[in-house]
Motif scaffolding. Structure first.
Motif, mmCIF file in Angstrom:
data_model
loop_
_atom_site.group_PDB
_atom_site.id
_atom_site.type_symbol
_atom_site.label_atom_id
_atom_site.label_comp_id
_atom_site.label_asym_id
_atom_site.label_seq_id
_atom_site.Cartn_x
_atom_site.Cartn_y
_atom_site.Cartn_z
ATOM 1 N N ALA A 20 0.833 -1.207 0.000
ATOM 2 C CA ALA A 20 0.000 0.000 0.000
ATOM 3 C C ALA A 20 0.873 1.264 0.000
ATOM 4 O O ALA A 20 0.539 2.251 -0.658
ATOM 5 N N ASP A 21 2.009 1.230 0.717
ATOM 6 C CA ASP A 21 2.930 2.372 0.733
ATOM 7 C C ASP A 21 3.459 2.680 -0.663
ATOM 8 O O ASP A 21 3.801 3.821 -0.975
ATOM 9 N N LEU A 22 3.551 1.657 -1.513
ATOM 10 C CA LEU A 22 4.150 1.801 -2.847
ATOM 11 C C LEU A 22 3.157 2.266 -3.913
ATOM 12 O O LEU A 22 3.560 2.609 -5.025
ATOM 13 N N ALA A 23 1.878 2.296 -3.580
ATOM 14 C CA ALA A 23 0.817 2.492 -4.576
ATOM 15 C C ALA A 23 1.002 3.732 -5.462
ATOM 16 O O ALA A 23 0.703 3.682 -6.650
ATOM 17 N N ASP A 24 1.493 4.827 -4.918
ATOM 18 C CA ASP A 24 1.593 6.062 -5.703
ATOM 19 C C ASP A 24 2.947 6.266 -6.378
ATOM 20 O O ASP A 24 3.167 7.279 -7.038
ATOM 21 N N TYR A 25 3.845 5.304 -6.229
ATOM 22 C CA TYR A 25 5.183 5.410 -6.825
ATOM 23 C C TYR A 25 5.256 4.553 -8.088
ATOM 24 O O TYR A 25 4.636 3.489 -8.173
ATOM 25 N N PRO A 26 6.033 4.979 -9.081
ATOM 26 C CA PRO A 26 6.175 4.169 -10.302
ATOM 27 C C PRO A 26 6.944 2.880 -10.029
ATOM 28 O O PRO A 26 8.002 2.905 -9.399
ATOM 29 N N TYR A 27 6.379 1.779 -10.510
ATOM 30 C CA TYR A 27 7.032 0.475 -10.412
ATOM 31 C C TYR A 27 7.951 0.298 -11.616
ATOM 32 O O TYR A 27 7.525 0.452 -12.764
ATOM 33 N N LEU A 28 9.211 -0.019 -11.361
ATOM 34 C CA LEU A 28 10.211 -0.178 -12.407
ATOM 35 C C LEU A 28 10.565 -1.655 -12.536
ATOM 36 O O LEU A 28 10.833 -2.320 -11.538
ATOM 37 N N SER A 29 10.550 -2.157 -13.756
ATOM 38 C CA SER A 29 10.908 -3.556 -13.984
ATOM 39 C C SER A 29 11.641 -3.688 -15.302
ATOM 40 O O SER A 29 11.593 -2.794 -16.147
ATOM 41 N N TYR A 30 12.307 -4.814 -15.461
ATOM 42 C CA TYR A 30 13.054 -5.061 -16.685
ATOM 43 C C TYR A 30 12.146 -5.638 -17.761
ATOM 44 O O TYR A 30 11.295 -6.495 -17.482
ATOM 45 N N MET A 70 14.882 5.367 -10.459
ATOM 46 C CA MET A 70 14.665 5.285 -9.011
ATOM 47 C C MET A 70 14.977 6.626 -8.367
ATOM 48 O O MET A 70 14.246 7.086 -7.489
ATOM 49 N N VAL A 71 16.034 7.243 -8.832
ATOM 50 C CA VAL A 71 16.453 8.531 -8.267
ATOM 51 C C VAL A 71 15.603 9.673 -8.826
ATOM 52 O O VAL A 71 15.053 10.484 -8.076
ATOM 53 N N GLY A 72 15.448 9.730 -10.137
ATOM 54 C CA GLY A 72 14.786 10.865 -10.772
ATOM 55 C C GLY A 72 13.280 10.901 -10.638
ATOM 56 O O GLY A 72 12.681 11.973 -10.567
ATOM 57 N N LEU A 73 12.636 9.725 -10.596
ATOM 58 C CA LEU A 73 11.166 9.671 -10.526
ATOM 59 C C LEU A 73 10.638 9.126 -9.207
ATOM 60 O O LEU A 73 9.442 8.910 -9.069
ATOM 61 N N ASN A 74 11.536 8.867 -8.265
ATOM 62 C CA ASN A 74 11.134 8.192 -7.024
ATOM 63 C C ASN A 74 10.468 6.850 -7.315
ATOM 64 O O ASN A 74 9.540 6.439 -6.635
ATOM 65 N N GLY A 75 10.965 6.172 -8.342
ATOM 66 C CA GLY A 75 10.453 4.845 -8.670
ATOM 67 C C GLY A 75 11.043 3.790 -7.759
ATOM 68 O O GLY A 75 11.932 4.061 -6.947
ATOM 69 N N TYR A 76 10.532 2.569 -7.908
ATOM 70 C CA TYR A 76 11.018 1.462 -7.078
ATOM 71 C C TYR A 76 10.999 0.164 -7.879
ATOM 72 O O TYR A 76 10.305 0.028 -8.877
ATOM 73 N N THR A 77 11.791 -0.775 -7.408
ATOM 74 C CA THR A 77 11.719 -2.148 -7.886
ATOM 75 C C THR A 77 11.844 -3.046 -6.665
ATOM 76 O O THR A 77 12.177 -2.577 -5.574
ATOM 77 N N ILE A 78 11.561 -4.311 -6.845
ATOM 78 C CA ILE A 78 11.600 -5.257 -5.729
ATOM 79 C C ILE A 78 12.643 -6.328 -6.040
ATOM 80 O O ILE A 78 12.669 -6.870 -7.138
#
Length: 174
Positions: A58-68, A104-112
């Motif tokens: 739920a904490d991640l919902a508003d952040y862009p998910y980054l994947s390969y 991750m740095v520029g857009l506040n994106g995340y990956t797992i």
């Protein structure tokens, strides 16, 4: 028989384990576990989530998910990221490590991933935060059962185990 690679590194989790083990058997492959890890979220050091000790989905919902990008013909069972099939508001597919780190740095994106991240590769700009989910990853290496490992592959695995131990993980010994 021609082999494109001598060994491969991959993970098994609750989602992909059954399918992957069936493929290992079908293609006469041997999977050797290295260590178990809990999922972590990788984010840029300036991301507001770094203030948390653990994050939830739920904490991640508003952040862009980054994947390969996995290509057109690859199954989601082969995804490089755990939990890759969850629905997300924002998804960005990339083809290389530099791009994923920049986003991750520029857009506040995340990956797992596993939580292992090399400061030598990312210049301390990326941090790993434990993800509060009921899942784990068994990371290991794969080879064809008929293939005897070369001295280079054996040395690589020795160095890989030392590197993993350096992050505080216990190697699974058979």
């Amino acid at each position: 028989m021609q082999f494109a690679s001598e060994i491969g590194i991959l993970y098994l989790n609750n989602f992909n384990r059954q399918v992957m083990q069936r493929l290992f058997k079908e293609y006469d492959l041997e999977f050797t576990p290295l260590f178990k890890a809990l999922p972590h979220v990788f984010v840029g050091r300036q991301n507001p989530l770094t203030k948390k000790k653990r994050v939830t989905l739920a904490d991640l919902a508003d952040y862009p998910y980054l994947s390969y990008e996995q290509g057109d013909n690859n199954s989601f069972y082969f995804s490089e990221e755990i939990l890759s099939t969850l629905d997300r508001k924002k998804n960005i597919k990339v083809s290389d490590r530099a791009t994923i780190f920049n986003l991750m740095v520029g857009l506040n994106g995340y990956t797992i991933s596993s939580g292992i991240i090399s400061n030598k590769l990312n210049d301390d700009k990326i941090v790993a935060i434990p993800l509060d989910v009921d899942d784990s990853m068994t990371l290991g290496w794969l080879k064809h059962s008929q293939l005897e490992l070369s001295p280079i592959a054996k040395n690589y695995l020795k160095m890989l185990k030392e590197h993993i131990r350096g992050y505080g993980f216990e190697i699974i010994e058979k």
